[in-house]
Design a protein around this motif. Structure first.
Motif, PDB file in Angstrom:
ATOM      1  N   ASP A  86       0.823  -1.212   0.000  1.00 57.13           N
ATOM      2  CA  ASP A  86       0.000   0.000   0.000  1.00 57.13           C
ATOM      3  C   ASP A  86       0.857   1.262   0.000  1.00 57.13           C
ATOM      4  OD1 ASP A  86      -2.217  -1.583   0.028  1.00 57.13           O
ATOM      5  OD2 ASP A  86      -2.708  -1.266   2.148  1.00 57.13           O
ATOM      6  N   GLN A  87       2.028   1.179   0.636  1.00 57.62           N
ATOM      7  CA  GLN A  87       2.903   2.343   0.716  1.00 57.62           C
ATOM      8  C   GLN A  87       3.548   2.672  -0.629  1.00 57.62           C
ATOM      9  OE1 GLN A  87       3.603   4.456   3.420  1.00 57.62           O
ATOM     10  NE2 GLN A  87       4.631   5.653   1.838  1.00 57.62           N
ATOM     11  N   VAL A  88       4.089   1.670  -1.300  1.00 53.62           N
ATOM     12  CA  VAL A  88       4.865   1.932  -2.522  1.00 53.62           C
ATOM     13  C   VAL A  88       4.049   1.772  -3.792  1.00 53.62           C
ATOM     14  CG1 VAL A  88       6.970   1.219  -1.353  1.00 53.62           C
ATOM     15  CG2 VAL A  88       5.740  -0.446  -2.753  1.00 53.62           C
ATOM     16  N   GLY A  89       2.861   1.156  -3.698  1.00 52.29           N
ATOM     17  CA  GLY A  89       2.025   0.984  -4.874  1.00 52.29           C
ATOM     18  C   GLY A  89       2.412  -0.245  -5.675  1.00 52.29           C
ATOM     19  N   TYR A  90       1.515  -0.666  -6.540  1.00 52.37           N
ATOM     20  CA  TYR A  90       1.725  -1.908  -7.285  1.00 52.37           C
ATOM     21  C   TYR A  90       2.732  -1.755  -8.422  1.00 52.37           C
ATOM     22  CZ  TYR A  90      -1.985  -4.293  -4.757  1.00 52.37           C
ATOM     23  OH  TYR A  90      -2.725  -4.880  -3.758  1.00 52.37           O
ATOM     24  N   LYS A  91       3.103  -0.532  -8.768  1.00 53.56           N
ATOM     25  CA  LYS A  91       4.092  -0.351  -9.837  1.00 53.56           C
ATOM     26  C   LYS A  91       5.488  -0.752  -9.379  1.00 53.56           C
ATOM     27  CE  LYS A  91       1.712   3.250 -12.489  1.00 53.56           C
ATOM     28  NZ  LYS A  91       1.795   4.642 -13.032  1.00 53.56           N
ATOM     29  N   THR A  92       5.737  -0.700  -8.086  1.00 51.92           N
ATOM     30  CA  THR A  92       7.021  -1.148  -7.534  1.00 51.92           C
ATOM     31  C   THR A  92       6.862  -2.582  -7.068  1.00 51.92           C
ATOM     32  OG1 THR A  92       7.610   1.077  -6.767  1.00 51.92           O
ATOM     33  CG2 THR A  92       8.769  -0.774  -5.761  1.00 51.92           C
ATOM     34  N   PRO A  93       7.580  -3.519  -7.678  1.00 49.49           N
ATOM     35  CA  PRO A  93       7.445  -4.920  -7.274  1.00 49.49           C
ATOM     36  C   PRO A  93       7.849  -5.115  -5.817  1.00 49.49           C
ATOM     37  CG  PRO A  93       8.638  -4.737  -9.356  1.00 49.49           C
ATOM     38  CD  PRO A  93       8.531  -3.352  -8.787  1.00 49.49           C
ATOM     39  N   VAL A  94       7.016  -5.834  -5.088  1.00 48.09           N
ATOM     40  CA  VAL A  94       7.309  -6.190  -3.700  1.00 48.09           C
ATOM     41  C   VAL A  94       7.423  -7.702  -3.626  1.00 48.09           C
ATOM     42  CG1 VAL A  94       6.447  -6.216  -1.325  1.00 48.09           C
ATOM     43  CG2 VAL A  94       6.146  -4.171  -2.747  1.00 48.09           C
ATOM     44  N   LEU A  95       8.499  -8.172  -3.003  1.00 44.64           N
ATOM     45  CA  LEU A  95       8.676  -9.596  -2.757  1.00 44.64           C
ATOM     46  C   LEU A  95       8.458  -9.852  -1.273  1.00 44.64           C
ATOM     47  CD1 LEU A  95      11.912 -10.219  -4.859  1.00 44.64           C
ATOM     48  CD2 LEU A  95       9.520 -10.436  -5.587  1.00 44.64           C
TER      49      LEU A  95
END
Length: 374
Positions: free
Chosen positions: A214-223
């Motif tokens: 939620d903080q970085v948004g879905y455009k930044t991949p989170v693993l």
């Protein structure tokens, strides 16, 4: 089963495997995942040899390199970084006496001789080696991701990686830290819950992943990292918004791993309750097997731990002795709470297959559950 980061990196499965062992890294990449070599303990010359070997054993598949560049440690920012000898001299005699007593208590002979060995500890030699190791990593075309832990990587490292069309990843333990990483140009966020092995924060994976997404948004991949060792857990990570799973502990007991025999036996016999988050290993909070070493340094009546890298140097010196002496109760290892499921040695390719198969089956089952209410 693919997510956007699979297409970005050119991999088959969104499964990332961190290991200090080149054999495990190569095996996971060959199996369709993404191996990441933990390069903390390598000199530039050693790293070049390791990466050249991986290049020759991944069938042309991509992989990554994890270069730990802590934001704080003894000597950070000094015009001339202290030498290993100077750092060793900073260790109080009271701590050395405490360790001598601890070893004697557990049957380690005081005059036990061990082979001469270069001093190794997290935070030691970072200023001297980091730049060279970054350049060496970027010179290998199949390296597609550089990763840093313990704070934001230097901005010049991020820029240099981007110049070589290499992504930069960073491990974080909070949404606030994730935003700081994105602000300096980090491409991939590894959100690591407190269940994880090694250096970790205090927030659980289940809470942390959606907070970071939620903080970085879905455009930044989170693993998602921390406590992931089954396909069901991997599916849960995807459901929480992650694009893949970052795993580490489960590769310590694969057939390709170079884990020491005593540490391996301790992990195979451990439960999920047998780890502790402690500074006893490196001087910074890290999850590891609970041992007589961690209990001694976490005891309020003990001398307490030293800052990085002094605690790591102290541990490294003692570990070579108590490991050689076979003092099993002193032997720990950085590992996460998933250790309770790590109860047999298997080939890395089998672990990859089981994870991906169970994840796909779980996602299919969940889709069926959702459709029954229509």
């Amino acid at each position: 089963m693919r997510t956007p980061i699979c297409d970005t990196l050119g991999i088959e499965f969104p499964l990332f495997a961190f290991s200090h062992c080149r054999d495990a890294v190569a095996a996971v990449s060959r199996a369709g995942g993404f191996g990441v070599l933990g390069a903390l303990a390598f000199s530039p010359e050693q790293l070049e040899m390791e990466l050249t070997w991986i290049d020759d054993h991944t069938d042309g598949k991509p992989y990554g390199v994890d270069l730990v560049m802590p934001s704080t440690y003894i000597g950070k920012g000094d015009a001339q970084a202290p030498t290993a000898a100077q750092l060793e001299a900073m260790i109080p005699q009271s701590h050395r006496d405490f360790v001598d007593g601890l070893l004697e208590k557990h049957g380690v002979p005081k005059d036990l001789k061990v082979e001469e060995h270069d001093v190794v500890a997290a935070g030691l030699g970072v200023d001297l080696q980091a730049g060279a190791n970054v350049d060496i990593s970027l010179a290998h075309p199949k390296v597609r991701l550089l990763v840093n832990a313990l704070g934001p990587p230097p901005k010049e490292v991020v820029d240099k990686a981007h110049e070589h069309d290499v992504l930069v990843g960073a491990l974080v333990g909070s949404a606030h830290h994730a935003q700081k990483q994105v602000d300096i140009g980090v491409d991939v966020i590894v959100a690591q819950g407190t269940e994880a092995g090694g250096h970790c924060g205090e927030i659980s994976t289940m809470v942390l992943i959606p907070d970071v997404v939620d903080q970085v948004g879905y455009k930044t991949p989170v693993l998602a990292a921390g406590g992931i060792g089954t396909g069901r857990q991997m599916a849960a990570a995807l459901a929480l918004g992650a694009q893949g799973a970052w795993t580490g502990s489960i590769w310590l007991t694969v057939a390709e791993a170079d884990t020491g025999q005593i540490a391996l036996e301790n992990m195979l016999n451990a439960t999920s309750r047998d780890t502790v988050r402690s500074r006893a290993y490196t001087g910074k909070p890290a999850r590891q097997l609970r041992s007589a070493w961690t209990e001694a340094f976490d005891d309020p009546n003990g001398p307490g731990t030293l800052p990085m890298p002094l605690q790591g140097i102290l541990h490294n010196e003692a570990a070579r002795k108590f490991t050689k002496a076979g003092a099993k109760e002193l032997v720990g290892f950085p590992v996460g709470q998933i250790v309770g499921r790590m109860n047999r040695v298997r080939p890395a390719s089998e672990v990859v297959f089981d994870l991906i198969t169970e994840c796909a089956e779980t996602l299919e089952r969940l889709g069926g559950l959702a459709s029954t209410g229509e």
